[in-house]
Design an enzyme around this catalytic site. Structure first.
Site, PDB file in Angstrom:
ATOM      1  N   HIS A  87     -37.549  10.936 -36.400  1.00 27.82           N
ATOM      2  CA  HIS A  87     -38.692  10.833 -35.492  1.00 27.82           C
ATOM      3  C   HIS A  87     -39.164   9.384 -35.380  1.00 27.82           C
ATOM      4  CE1 HIS A  87     -43.046  10.937 -34.545  1.00 27.82           C
ATOM      5  NE2 HIS A  87     -42.649  11.847 -33.663  1.00 27.82           N
ATOM      6  N   CYS A 129     -29.962  11.293 -20.576  1.00 27.21           N
ATOM      7  CA  CYS A 129     -31.249  10.769 -21.004  1.00 27.21           C
ATOM      8  C   CYS A 129     -31.381  10.783 -22.518  1.00 27.21           C
ATOM      9  CB  CYS A 129     -32.393  11.548 -20.359  1.00 27.21           C
ATOM     10  SG  CYS A 129     -32.465  13.261 -20.848  1.00 27.21           S
TER      11      CYS A 129
END
Lengths: 887, 887
Positions: B458, B834
């Site tokens: 993250h 993406c």
């Protein structure tokens, strides 16, 4: 122009090429019975072609149809010797909608068409039974009004109640005047309140009714039903019209249902029953229910119809159907008519019995017998079930996670389960969810109930594997393990209270319920013989314990397709050694702990090899992430630390370090073998030494198959195989025994599918792991899917749970790609399935088509898989034959 | 028989067809320089063929080679006018190993071969410099002994120390007698201690040295190096021999390194420097370092060699190379020789500058300029870096997770980060790992350091997205957030202490370090112009905030390829409304909470649309599981409950209910939109209303693209699209504005790949989500991969992290399948990427080959992607042209 109307009478029926399409279910069946020279009421069916002419009920009847109808009615007057609207012996008709599939919203039968204010009196006189005539007339008026004018039935009830009050009768009018008064009032209501009139001309009645039946196709319930079941809007409606049978008129009249077989034995025998007298008569207690078998046996002299004739008729139907015949019949004043015939329904055990009997009788061949059994239904035969005629209270419903019913005392922990079971008491283990450390508790329990989880949760998978009934995800229950209470609404159950679960239905039942034990009788065994002759795919079992392996052999498993070695590590000393290994700071420490496991594993394997007696045994190397072997609860951690003699905080640290965000995608499978090759080495040694030992004991060479899990890269397999080969070479040298073995891999990740060609070069076999493959292909965690899969099913986004039945379009296509790629580089590679779906009939059909060599499933599903594999082979054979004939 | 020896001298060189293969790097280079008519010392190279004859150093030299060598030496005597072992002007040779690649373990240069007890005295007399002659002889003896006899250099040092003590000199012998004594002692040591003798015949010296050079190929370090770098064992070794240049003899001698360009401007300019005098002389301070640019400018009259000549030579080399020339040269008593030339190394910014200058100079074309830049290296130009010439202490090393260096005070929580940053102080956020609720802390920090996680954790993903430096997985650090201490070994840092991280190298540095800020000068912009002319793929950005969107526009992004709407929900009021929605008991409650978010989201989108000014903007509907928005820590839960005005225990219950075993595979993506359609509806409304508003403001119509995440079934997309279309119709009606929009889907699950043909029918575009696709294809959770991926890299099971660079064989093949399937049913579907890999040059090359229309990456990687896309197009163009010419 296609034919609009098809008349029928006993021994004579005009039949279209496609009876079901043109005449609907009832029309086609009456036409069939007539053509078989069986007694049917004479009549005719207006075909779906006419309905199409009327634009499916959007338009009124086509003009020509009136003329056709008139011709048919005249023909019927001829046959019956009665006359529509006649001055004597009036012809009365029954009008029924006849679609290919029954559906709600279609018009109900309209009976006694042909009665009016005049003919009702004539009929009353003819039969000398005014009550019967007026009762029929009243029913016609009410049916007609409801169908054609869409009246509310309660309006008629209110009118009748008022009449009854005014005239002082109860139930139905007491005199002819009362009847006339009631009928006048009904007609007045239609005229005054609704401004409509029911035609007095019978032919106009008939036309309006047919028109209304056509229009009923477009009623809201019918449309909704078709949308829900995918029935095309234009699939078609016919209308069947036949002369009335007065089956409710007197004690010489009645109706009944007959079967061609004795369901208890499967032998040919007229069974069923019929009731004499009418519904009205019944209420007065003036009815007789007659058992057909008994009536046939005693010669049948004092019955209104000849039972021997009925027996002949039913047998004729069975011969025609080649299957159990179920016939509905009516008796009108002593005369027998067949109204409908169909293939009779049956339970799973009856189906097996009948199929085998039919083959014995030469009625069908083995292949036909096999295709007639719903493979899934066999599950009912392999497990205890609830005695359904008793009453019981269903406290909650969960997911049917593992079939069978079980009764026992509630326990909330696996330790408690063990303690109570040790006293010889039966227990049901109730948990929020189960973990690997619950396996010992599950083994000793009668069944398992969990609050969370779905049909592929840990509890469900383990329970199916060991054949224990299991209900999961009973989310309306609240479990407070601390206080030892299980809440279901306001009801509170405590540890020790009796509970029953039905893993086939998902029901959770308060208290104990009588259970019925199954017996696999001779017919079942015979059916399995048929299946084994027909099928091409082998059927293996997923088994870890000797009990499972033996059960699977009894069920006909041809080897073990999956032994999950981790399941062997959860008990007593074993989990201790596992934990020592996990906590070891280096390879030496791990090896020392593994050395303790070696003799235990070896002994496990020796036993499996002996039970399987030369059949293939596929053993999977350690698969789950290591944290599954460590305690999670606070007090378990303290206890474990003391037991292992380690510092609580360092144990806690190790547990935290091993924690994973997504364990399913974590440090497991062959990734463990690559991080800690010593684990794979010690397991391989246990397998090879066991093979040598079992081979020496039994005299038959054992060829173990070692399966490397979770491979996504060819180099992973190479890495692990190199270590396995090295251990094999050592054991061969140490024991001086020749040893053959095979090394293969699970194909359970999409990347392994894409690289199946190169991975196959290094593998002796592939076993598709459909559970993990489905998880990764869909990106769905089966443990978490419960929260949204139900919405998906409700919204029609998926048709069925992809974990239960292979998702042919997605997962299936990938499996086919892998099969093709693997066989391209290694034509003789052995391909199987060892996921849950290996025991699912629909999936097995796909696996057979995909060309797999075997399926492996939990022991209790082996018979199902044998049957399903046979069905798949038969289906393919038929397709192939069909293909040939076309050439 | 192939030629064994290739002689060279200025203007004359026999060159093989494959110089590098046959002559090695040094041999090929000297032969090249000679053929360019540049001054080189005359000599010859023994080819790799001869080495092969000697079985790669396993066998002794082949017999014929001695005769060949003798011929070559004689030819050299001819050219130089000196004689091997001659009575006057003795010929001395330098012998150097010459492999295609430099590697440790190969023989070092042996100089002055040809000296012996006799010729050393002759040389001393010739040069009138006995010290120089004996110094050279001593060096030869020591080199020879070390190479041929494998002596230990410390033995010689000890002997010299003893001699120095006995004779009373320091450094080196003070007189000729002292020299003679030392040499005698060295020879005695070899004879007495080692029982070996260095030949006195120079030719025998030469033969033995060549033999030993060949054998050095098989030394342990050389073998290890080849194994490590995948250099084939038989790739080959040559030996280059040339006449000695006495570059260390006197002030008229020296050596240096010259470049053809001024690296600060990229303009043609002789640069570099040289040192006059020898190493020994240097120590006495009698040396001069001369700057070549200055020497050339001042006419160069007082230098031992003609600098203008050197300039000509270097320019000739540049012209030949078509690239920056770097030349090593020597001056021997006033005579200039070139020894080696190569393409000069350069930093990232120098590379850009040179490439652009070369194009300006007409030396290369734009395509060639583009292919010469390592796209990844541009990253250095876009972020601050550490001033490397300062000294600093590296406390720990982690993963280089997001490039750039940053310095600041340590803070251990995001709240603290915000508080300290609010006072205008710079902070580095240090956490075990980060969670979505840390995003506000990351935004205000200079950089982020985490103890756990990898390059796709993250922290890493968010940091790259917002362009913050980040180091993850610095596992040797121990963080005690409770005591506010960070331990690195014995060192303890506390909150407020300064720390520096380098996200490009993974270094964690104690204290503050000077940082160098980059500037994107004109050459960079020019290179980007070249790239934009060359490339075919569009480059978009992944951006949520206006700051990111603006940065991306500055970097040349052509739209937004991914707006993760969830990132907009973590701040202040927004997370409160999100939590209210999650805690709502029914749809109405959820809608009420969503209504609060609507204007906020709309305002966000308006701003993005305005910044992107008509460029495409792809907005993804809510993707993460809802539990990510709920607090996890005990005190956070209490606080949130109070803030939300809900019961703590009910909040806790909801948190527990939403917990998932494998969140990555859980209730997220379009599964949320199907469970709670109101979320997708409100988000769609915000998007459409924003499009209308931004369109009205700017006057340019906005065509928003709505992206549905995590689709695996066509019906999922249908379900969500139906709701989006309904909202669009409403907004169009409400606003009376014509509105065009596109609806597409992420392709990030294997099932979507397999069903790409049918999904494409319902989609205007596909965007491959390579992060989740890689996770599901490999079955690897990127958050958990750290524990085993390092082992995989070490064991060579994977070559690189598949999350960084697309796994062409697995994930790549699946992407190609999807592209083909999608275009089959919808030829004009727009296809992009993406995922993280959209900014990775190697991956971009693959995406271009796969035929995608665009890549989308974090703002700071946009220039890299533009360059990589251009390189891919150029490469494909070349392949195509090559293909054509072959036809």
């Amino acid at each position: 122009m296609p034919q609009r109307i098809f008349p029928f009478q006993k021994g004579r029926a005009e039949r279209p090429a496609d009876p079901l399409e043109s005449l609907g279910l009832k029309g086609a069946d009456l036409s069939l019975l007539a053509s078989l020279n069986l007694p049917v009421p004479p009549g005719f069916t207006i075909s779906t072609y006419a309905w199409r002419e009327a634009k499916g009920g959007r338009d009124d009847l086509p003009m020509g149809l009136r003329a056709d109808l008139r011709d048919q009615v005249e023909a019927l007057e001829e046959v019956t010797g009665r006359r529509f609207d006649g001055d004597r012996r009036p012809l009365l008709l029954a009008v029924r909608s006849s679609a290919k599939t029954a559906m709600p919203g279609l018009a109900e039968s309209v009976l006694d068409v042909g009665l009016n204010g005049r003919t009702v009196e004539i009929l009353a006189e003819e039969l000398d039974d005014a009550t019967f005539a007026f009762r029929s007339y009243r029913r016609l008026i009410e049916s007609y009004a409801q169908l054609v004018f869409d009246t509310d039935p309660t309006d008629f009830e209110e009118i009748a109640d008022e009449e009854a009050g005014e005239k002082g009768w109860t139930g139905e009018p007491a005199s002819i005047d009362d009847w006339r008064s009631l009928i006048a009032r009904l007609n007045a209501f239609l005229a005054d309140e609704l401004d409509v009139v029911m035609p007095q001309t019978p032919f106009e009645q008939l036309v309006e009714i047919v028109n209304a039946v056509f229009k009923s196709w477009r009623s809201a319930p019918a449309q909704a039903y078709r949308a829900l079941h995918g029935i095309p809007e234009n699939s078609g409606l016919a209308v069947t019209i036949h002369s009335m049978i007065f089956n409710e008129r007197n004690a010489q009249s009645g109706r009944g249902r007959a079967l061609s077989r004795d369901m208890a034995t499967g032998r040919p025998q007229l069974t069923g029953e019929f009731q004499l007298g009418s519904g009205h008569v019944l209420r007065n207690g003036e009815h007789r229910t007659i058992d057909l078998a008994g009536a046939l046996a005693d010669g049948g002299s004092d019955y209104p119809a000849d039972i021997a004739d009925l027996d002949d008729h039913v047998r004729a139907v069975e011969a025609y159907l080649g299957d159990l015949a179920e016939v509905e019949f009516m008796i009108g004043d002593g005369e027998l008519f067949l109204l409908q015939s169909r293939v009779g329904r049956r339970s799973a055990s009856e189906a097996v019995r009948l199929a085998v009997e039919f083959v014995r009788d030469g009625l069908i061949d083995e292949a036909e017998a096999l295709t007639r059994i719903d493979a899934t239904s066999l599950d009912q035969l392999l497990h205890p079930s609830i005695q359904r005629d008793e009453s019981f209270v269903v406290m909650a419903r969960g997911m049917p996670a593992s079939p069978g019913a079980a009764t026992g005392e509630i326990v909330f922990s696996s330790d408690r389960a063990q303690a109570v079971a040790a006293e010889g008491r039966k227990v049901i283990l109730v948990r929020h969810e189960t973990f690997p450390e619950d396996i010992h508790g599950m083994h000793v329990s009668e069944g398992v109930l969990t609050i969370r989880g779905g049909t592929t949760s840990h509890a469900a998978v383990v329970a199916r594997g060991i054949g224990k009934p299991c209900v999961t995800g009973a989310g309306t229950l609240r479990l407070n393990a601390a206080t030892g209470e299980l809440h279901a609404g306001n009801k509170v159950l405590r540890q020790g209270d009796a509970i029953t679960i039905d893993g086939a239905s998902g029901e959770v039942i308060e208290g104990a319920v009588t259970l019925v034990r199954p017996s696999l009788d001779g017919d079942f065994a015979t059916l399995m013989e048929f299946a084994d002759r027909a099928r091409q795919m082998k059927v293996r079992t997923n088994a870890e314990t000797p009990a499972e392996a033996r059960a699977a052999r009894d069920f006909g498993a041809e080897g073990i397709g999956l032994t999950r070695t981790e399941h062997m590590f959860f008990e007593g000393d074993r989990v201790r050694a596992m934990r020592e290994m996990i906590l070891a700071s280096d390879e030496n420490g791990r090896r020392a702990a593994l050395e303790k496991l070696l003799p235990i594993q070896r002994a496990d394997f020796v036993e499996l090899f002996e039970i399987m007696a030369g059949l293939p045994v596929t053993i999977r190397l350690l698969d789950p992430p290591l944290h599954e072997f460590l305690p999670q609860a606070e007090n378990d951690i303290d206890e474990a630390a003391e037991f292992l003699g380690v510092n609580v905080s360092s144990l806690r640290e190790r547990i935290a370090a091993l924690q994973e965000f997504n364990p399913m995608l974590g440090h497991r499978g062959c990734r463990l073998a690559i991080s800690y090759p010593e684990i794979a080495e010690v397991q391989s040694r246990a397998i090879f030494e066991a093979a040598v030992e079992a081979g020496a004991k039994t005299g038959a060479a054992v060829t173990p198959e070692i399966m490397v899990p979770l491979v996504s890269l060819r180099r992973e397999l190479d890495f692990v195989k190199e270590r396995i080969d090295a251990v094999a070479a050592q054991v061969i040298e140490e024991t001086g025994t020749k040893l053959t073995y095979r090394v293969g891999t699970m194909i359970e990740l999409p990347r392994a599918i894409v690289r199946a060609d190169t991975i196959a070069e290094a593998a002796d076999f592939f076993s598709f792991g459909t559970n993990d493959l489905t998880q990764t292909v869909f990106g769905i965690s089966r443990d978490d899917a419960g929260t949204f899969l139900s919405t998906y099913v409700r919204e029609g986004i998926v048709e069925r749970d992809p974990f239960q039945t292979v998702d042919v379009e997605g997962v299936g296509e990938l499996i086919q790609i892998a099969v093709e790629k693997a066989r391209r580089t290694k034509p003789d590679i052995e391909l199987g399935v060892c996921g849950e779906q290996g025991g699912d009939p629909a999936s097995i059909a796909f696996f057979a088509e995909a060309g797999l060599d075997y399926v492996s499933c939990s022991p209790f599903r082996v018979p199902i898989a044998r049957l399903a594999a046979a069905q798949a082979a038969i289906r393919e054979g038929r397709i192939t034959r069909g293909g040939r004939s076309r050439r």
